[in-house]
Design a protein around this motif. Structure first.
Motif, short mmCIF file in Angstrom:
data_model
loop_
_atom_site.label_atom_id
_atom_site.label_comp_id
_atom_site.label_asym_id
_atom_site.label_seq_id
_atom_site.Cartn_x
_atom_site.Cartn_y
_atom_site.Cartn_z
N ALA A 1 -33.64 -7.23 -48.76
CA ALA A 1 -32.37 -6.75 -48.22
C ALA A 1 -31.57 -7.88 -47.59
O ALA A 1 -30.33 -7.92 -47.72
CB ALA A 1 -32.65 -5.65 -47.19
N ALA A 2 -32.25 -8.81 -46.93
CA ALA A 2 -31.54 -9.95 -46.34
C ALA A 2 -30.88 -10.81 -47.41
O ALA A 2 -29.77 -11.31 -47.23
CB ALA A 2 -32.50 -10.78 -45.50
N LEU A 3 -31.55 -10.99 -48.54
CA LEU A 3 -30.96 -11.77 -49.63
C LEU A 3 -29.76 -11.05 -50.24
O LEU A 3 -28.75 -11.69 -50.58
CB LEU A 3 -32.01 -12.05 -50.70
N ALA B 1 -37.02 -8.88 -57.57
CA ALA B 1 -38.41 -9.33 -57.73
C ALA B 1 -39.20 -9.13 -56.45
O ALA B 1 -40.37 -8.71 -56.47
CB ALA B 1 -38.43 -10.80 -58.15
N LEU B 2 -38.58 -9.40 -55.30
CA LEU B 2 -39.27 -9.19 -54.03
C LEU B 2 -39.57 -7.71 -53.79
O LEU B 2 -40.64 -7.34 -53.30
CB LEU B 2 -38.42 -9.75 -52.88
N ILE C 1 -27.63 -16.68 -55.11
CA ILE C 1 -28.79 -15.79 -55.09
C ILE C 1 -28.60 -14.75 -56.19
O ILE C 1 -27.83 -13.80 -56.03
CB ILE C 1 -28.95 -15.12 -53.72
N PRO C 2 -29.24 -14.91 -57.34
CA PRO C 2 -29.11 -13.91 -58.40
C PRO C 2 -29.67 -12.56 -57.96
O PRO C 2 -30.54 -12.48 -57.10
CB PRO C 2 -29.94 -14.51 -59.55
N TRP D 1 -34.62 -17.42 -61.89
CA TRP D 1 -34.53 -18.88 -62.07
C TRP D 1 -33.59 -19.24 -63.21
O TRP D 1 -32.83 -20.21 -63.11
CB TRP D 1 -35.92 -19.43 -62.34
N ALA D 2 -33.64 -18.46 -64.29
CA ALA D 2 -32.78 -18.75 -65.43
C ALA D 2 -31.30 -18.49 -65.13
O ALA D 2 -30.42 -19.12 -65.74
CB ALA D 2 -33.22 -17.91 -66.64
#
Length: 449
Positions: free
Chosen positions: A217-219, A309-310, A302-303, A349-350
């Motif tokens: 959530a922070a991201l 994923a997290l 930040i994608p 990453w991509a």
């Protein structure tokens, strides 16, 4: 028509938004309250079992001491039995041996110093001081041995002149109490080792999964302070990790010594293996919280796949706990969620990340590998599975980019080759290496034929 319907939709008022936020917080508090109540019920069950064990051990120790040595002040036998039961789970056998060693050490030191110094207030203090010093030198730390050595030294120096011989009754009472305590916890009323583990593992699993959701959530909101708060909460798990290690030791003691719990050995070993790797995940979550806060502070891209994923990894942690509790030999659902986590990390990453985002995806893949090992895979196989899933995610996002890079490399190589050939053609004739000679021209120094 679509525009008309859009115009007719009422705008959300601040009160509506506040009510929705309040509803979300209420649902979250209800979920946490339900988990806390379940944890309290499990804790109450364990406490009740320990209380019954202590009462039964004290009664049996007192009864056996009276039957063997006659009626009298057999207070040491039930006291030793209760001390064995009330000691830390997983340390009862060691606690019993320390108790007996402390009693013997206190008797030896008390008798020697009493005969040489006599009796009195200052003699008692000196006897106890010497007993404690020797016990600490023998044990190297505090514990049952030190406490029993000091207590026995006090009894020998104060009660011996009035009560008579106390050495043998004290030793036999301690032996009876310790043995009865072990018999009760091992044979008569052994605890359920899986419940002991689950009670200790619940706060660790809950904190890890909740803080992974907080980091995600922070991201999404680019809130660095929220990541820092998650970091502090994960740092506060040291006490829970210590209690978890004690529970692991206690459950191992039960499945090793108690015949009634031998059928739980396989489930215990799978659960213990998972908890061992979860400790590494706790360390990685702490690092990821710090990386996420730094990436947000530096304004890195930040994608969307990174917080996804997290979140998926948080679901994998919760699922692992459920499957460990059920004793499943192959936690397939957990493994699937871990591979989805690695795939999303590769996609993130991509999409394009910078230095801290790159390290965050690396830490996430390392955590996924640790959790995959918790499901039963060997390190090499776990790393291969995670690496393959992450590579598939990368290729799903950037398949054409790799082809363009290969074509660009081939064009660069061809252009360089042409440029070198052109330079060679512009050199003076005397600088060129003579690899061939023209047809019909004679060699230097030889006549033409």
């Amino acid at each position: 028509m679509t525009d008309d319907r859009a115009d007719q939709e009422p705008e959300r008022s601040p009160m509506t938004a506040a009510a929705e936020r309040g509803g979300r917080h209420l649902r979250r508090f209800r979920r946490l309250g339900s988990e806390a109540s379940k944890a309290r019920l499990r804790q109450l069950e364990i406490i009740s079992v320990i209380a019954v064990q202590a009462g039964l051990a004290a009664a049996l120790a007192s009864l056996i001491a009276q039957e063997l040595f006659g009626r009298g002040m057999h207070v040491f036998a039930p006291a030793a039995a209760v001390a064995t039961i009330a000691s830390a789970i997983g340390q009862r056998a060691r606690r019993t041996f320390e108790l007996l060693a402390g009693v013997g050490l206190g008797i030896v030191v008390g008798d020697l110093l009493r005969y040489s110094l006599g009796t009195g207030a200052w003699q008692t203090g000196l006897v106890v001081a010497f007993a404690i010093v020797i016990a600490l030198l023998v044990a190297g730390r505090g514990g049952a041995l030190v406490g029993q050595a000091g207590g026995t030294a006090v009894l020998i120096s104060t009660l011996m002149p009035t009560e008579g011989r106390l050495e043998l009754p004290r030793i036999f009472d301690a032996l009876i109490g310790g043995v009865i305590g072990l018999v009760v916890v091992v044979l008569l009323l052994p605890v359920n080792p899986i419940r002991v583990l689950d009670r200790a593992a619940t706060p660790v699993f809950a904190a890890v999964s909740d803080q992974l959701d907080e980091i995600a959530a922070a991201l999404r909101q680019r809130d660095a302070e929220r990541s820092i708060r998650s970091l502090e909460r994960v740092r506060g798990l040291e006490g829970d990790i210590g209690r978890l290690n004690e529970a692991l030791s206690g459950a191992e003691e039960v499945v090793t010594l108690a015949p009634a719990r031998w059928h739980r050995r396989a489930v215990f070993h799978r659960y213990a293996r998972g908890l061992t790797h979860v400790e590494r995940v706790v360390i990685n979550v702490r690092v990821m919280a710090r990386r996420s806060a730094t990436a947000i502070q530096y304004g890195e891209p930040i994608p969307d796949e990174l917080p996804a994923a997290l979140t998926r990894f948080s679901e994998a942690v919760r699922q692992l706990r459920e499957e460990c509790r059920r004793g499943e030999e192959r936690p397939e659902r957990t493994r699937a969620l871990i591979l989805e986590t690695a795939d999303l990390a590769g996609r993130a990453w991509a999409q394009g990340v910078r230095s801290f985002g790159d390290t965050l995806t690396t830490d996430l893949r390392a955590s996924a590998s640790d959790l995959m090992r918790a499901t039963g895979y060997e390190p090499e196989e776990a790393n291969r599975l995670v690496r393959t899933a992450a590579g598939a995610g990368q290729r799903a996002v950037r398949p054409l980019v790799h082809r363009r890079l290969q074509r660009a490399a081939r064009r660069t190589f061809s252009t360089r080759t042409v440029r070198l050939a052109r330079k060679a053609s512009l050199r003076p004739r005397r600088d060129r290496p003579r690899t061939t000679r023209s047809a019909g021209r004679p060699r230097g120094g030889s006549p033409a034929r």
